[in-house]
Scaffold this motif. Structure first.
Motif, short mmCIF file in Angstrom:
data_model
loop_
_atom_site.label_atom_id
_atom_site.label_comp_id
_atom_site.label_asym_id
_atom_site.label_seq_id
_atom_site.Cartn_x
_atom_site.Cartn_y
_atom_site.Cartn_z
N GLN A 12 0.83 -1.20 0.00
CA GLN A 12 0.00 0.00 0.00
C GLN A 12 0.87 1.25 0.00
OE1 GLN A 12 -2.31 -1.01 3.47
NE2 GLN A 12 -4.01 -1.84 2.24
N PHE A 13 1.93 1.23 0.78
CA PHE A 13 2.85 2.36 0.82
C PHE A 13 3.51 2.59 -0.54
CE2 PHE A 13 7.24 3.84 1.36
CZ PHE A 13 7.01 5.09 1.94
N GLU A 14 3.98 1.50 -1.15
CA GLU A 14 4.64 1.60 -2.46
C GLU A 14 3.67 2.11 -3.52
OE1 GLU A 14 7.82 1.19 -3.61
OE2 GLU A 14 8.36 1.07 -1.50
N LEU A 15 2.43 1.67 -3.46
CA LEU A 15 1.41 2.13 -4.41
C LEU A 15 1.24 3.64 -4.30
CD1 LEU A 15 -0.85 1.76 -6.48
CD2 LEU A 15 -2.38 1.21 -4.58
N LYS A 16 1.09 4.14 -3.08
CA LYS A 16 0.94 5.59 -2.89
C LYS A 16 2.16 6.34 -3.37
CE LYS A 16 -2.27 5.23 0.95
NZ LYS A 16 -2.47 5.37 2.38
N ARG A 17 3.35 5.81 -3.08
CA ARG A 17 4.59 6.46 -3.49
C ARG A 17 4.70 6.53 -5.01
NH1 ARG A 17 9.63 5.31 -4.96
NH2 ARG A 17 9.44 3.06 -4.84
N LEU A 18 4.37 5.42 -5.68
CA LEU A 18 4.48 5.38 -7.13
C LEU A 18 3.39 6.21 -7.81
CD1 LEU A 18 5.48 1.65 -7.68
CD2 LEU A 18 6.92 3.67 -8.01
N GLU A 19 2.22 6.31 -7.18
CA GLU A 19 1.15 7.14 -7.73
C GLU A 19 1.58 8.62 -7.77
OE1 GLU A 19 -3.04 4.85 -6.79
OE2 GLU A 19 -2.21 6.15 -5.24
N LYS A 20 2.36 9.04 -6.78
CA LYS A 20 2.82 10.43 -6.72
C LYS A 20 3.85 10.75 -7.79
CE LYS A 20 1.91 11.01 -1.81
NZ LYS A 20 2.49 11.15 -0.47
N PRO A 23 -1.82 5.15 -13.91
CA PRO A 23 -2.46 4.94 -12.60
C PRO A 23 -3.36 3.70 -12.55
CG PRO A 23 -2.78 7.20 -13.36
CD PRO A 23 -2.12 6.47 -14.47
N GLY A 24 -4.09 3.45 -13.63
CA GLY A 24 -4.99 2.29 -13.65
C GLY A 24 -4.24 0.98 -13.60
N ALA A 25 -3.22 0.83 -14.43
CA ALA A 25 -2.43 -0.40 -14.48
C ALA A 25 -1.67 -0.60 -13.19
CB ALA A 25 -1.47 -0.37 -15.66
N LEU A 26 -1.14 0.49 -12.66
CA LEU A 26 -0.38 0.43 -11.41
C LEU A 26 -1.26 -0.05 -10.27
CD1 LEU A 26 2.42 1.16 -10.22
CD2 LEU A 26 1.44 3.36 -9.61
N LYS A 27 -2.42 0.57 -10.16
CA LYS A 27 -3.35 0.20 -9.08
C LYS A 27 -3.82 -1.24 -9.24
CE LYS A 27 -7.12 2.01 -6.44
NZ LYS A 27 -7.84 3.21 -6.08
N ASN A 28 -4.10 -1.64 -10.47
CA ASN A 28 -4.55 -3.01 -10.74
C ASN A 28 -3.49 -4.02 -10.32
OD1 ASN A 28 -6.15 -5.09 -11.73
ND2 ASN A 28 -5.38 -4.88 -13.81
N HIS A 29 -2.24 -3.76 -10.67
CA HIS A 29 -1.14 -4.67 -10.31
C HIS A 29 -1.01 -4.79 -8.79
CE1 HIS A 29 2.74 -6.64 -10.31
NE2 HIS A 29 3.21 -5.68 -9.53
N PHE A 30 -1.00 -3.67 -8.09
CA PHE A 30 -0.83 -3.69 -6.64
C PHE A 30 -2.04 -4.33 -5.95
CE2 PHE A 30 2.75 -0.99 -7.35
CZ PHE A 30 3.57 -1.21 -6.27
#
Length: 128
Positions: free
Chosen positions: A40-48, A54-61
């Protein structure tokens, strides 16, 4: 001639082994919770950073987080079942390989059965 045979190792449930199993399951559960938090932390960091879609990133995490949530549910089920099991129950712990010597004239069904090793508190109690 020697052949390889699978041997089942079973553990007799005692107070000591029950506590060890419970501690092991709890440690695994805690590790999964840490991994979920890290994801969850990595997802937030990478979203920034906005370097990834954003869609693919969130889907993967979310897939990775869901895998760990499923493993956590399985561990909770195993803990629940462990509490229900009476002392003295035999639990399949693992399977190991063994060499078996066979020769002409041996009775196949007697030589190639399903051997089992029974362990109680880390000590071999029986070989069947």
């Amino acid at each position: 001639m020697q052949i390889i045979q699978t041997v089942v190792v079973k553990q007799i449930l005692t107070e000591n082994s029950k506590k060890k199993l419970f501690d092991h399951y709890e440690a695994q559960k805690l590790q999964l919770q840490r991994e979920i938090s890290q994801l969850q932390f990595e997802l937030k960091r990478l979203e920034k950073t906005k370097s990834f879609s954003p869609g693919a990133l969130k889907n993967h995490f979310e897939k990775e987080i869901n895998k760990r949530l499923e493993k956590e549910k399985l561990l909770e089920f195993q803990i629940e079942q462990l509490h229900r099991l009476p002392l003295g129950s035999e639990l399949k712990e693992k399977e190991v390989q063994s060499l078996v010597e066979i020769k002409i004239g041996d009775i196949w069904d007697e030589r190639i059965g399903q051997p089992t090793i029974i362990i109680k508190d880390g000590i071999i109690e029986d070989i069947r």
